[in-house]
Design an enzyme around this catalytic site. Structure first.
Site: not given
Length: 248
Positions: A45, A109
């Site tokens: 990701s 993230k």
């Protein structure tokens, strides 16, 4: 002077070795608890900034800001349930910091919005904006064969609530992040709160990729975030969901 027996010498050596080992373990545990911790990257990701199986050092002091890559605990059902590890020896080494944390309850993230930030997708040129300023994300967005992923596909516009952050992965097509949860509901929470990560769930900001050695590099905040002004209004208690649709 009477010479010590072989048995006493061995016992003395073992005692000193035990003290050194215990001291080293205590120091390692303290460093892991208060200074920094390593994490193993399990997914794509954050490609190409991070690759699967990279080992990342995360600082637990100094705070974080827009543009930082942060590790945080699952804020609530972002991850599916994971089986408990059956290897207590490995878990012990992870706890004291000898091995990187491989637990499945953490995510990594990039911070796009801080408390009070107005984040919107997208402007006329297809760019994310934060507090009215467009982000130039080409420095970190995933690209393959010269083709870069879009900053986002489904339009949204939000204001980040107090005590929370808005996060997105660098590989937007492979990241299940804040923008994907703007229409989700958590029992007892205001609409849209499921999309935001509580600040107290953040472990810290990533400092460096430490392994594999050919991937060693340090993290810096991309220049584009230096142009983003602070919000002109205090952060709302509840999130402001101005526009949102299901999906990413």
């Amino acid at each position: 002077m009477k010479r010590k027996s072989f048995g006493r010498r061995v016992l003395g050596f073992l005692s000193e070795a035990a003290i050194i080992i215990i001291g080293a373990l205590i120091i390692s545990t303290l460093l892991r608890t208060f200074v920094g911790q390593m994490f193993l990257i399990p997914s794509g990701s954050m490609e190409n900034t991070l690759q699967v199986n990279d080992r990342v050092l995360v600082a637990k002091f100094g705070g974080f800001q827009r543009g930082d890559v942060v590790v945080f605990e699952d804020p609530g059902s972002w991850l599916p349930p994971s089986p408990v590890s059956e290897n207590p020896f490995r878990k012990g080494l992870e706890f004291i910091g000898v091995l990187p944390n491989s637990a499945k309850e953490h995510l990594i993230k990039r911070v796009i919005g801080m408390p009070g930030d107005h984040v919107k997708c997208c402007d006329a040129d297809g760019r994310l904006t934060v507090n009215g300023v467009a982000l130039e994300e080409s420095a970190y967005l995933f690209s393959e064969g010269g083709v870069q992923v879009s900053p986002a596909i489904i339009p949204f516009e939000i204001v980040v609530p107090d005590g929370h952050i808005f996060v997105m992965g660098d590989h937007r097509n492979a990241s299940n992040d804040s923008r994907c949860r703007l229409t989700d509901f958590l029992a007892g929470e205001p609409p849209g709160m499921a999309a935001f990560v509580p600040v107290d769930k953040v472990v810290g900001a990533s400092v460096a990729i430490v392994s594999p050695l050919d991937r060693f590099s340090t993290f810096t905040v991309p220049d584009t975030f230096s142009t983003v002004p602070d919000p002109d209004q205090p952060a709302p208690v509840d999130p402001e969901i101005i526009e949102a649709s299901p999906g990413c």
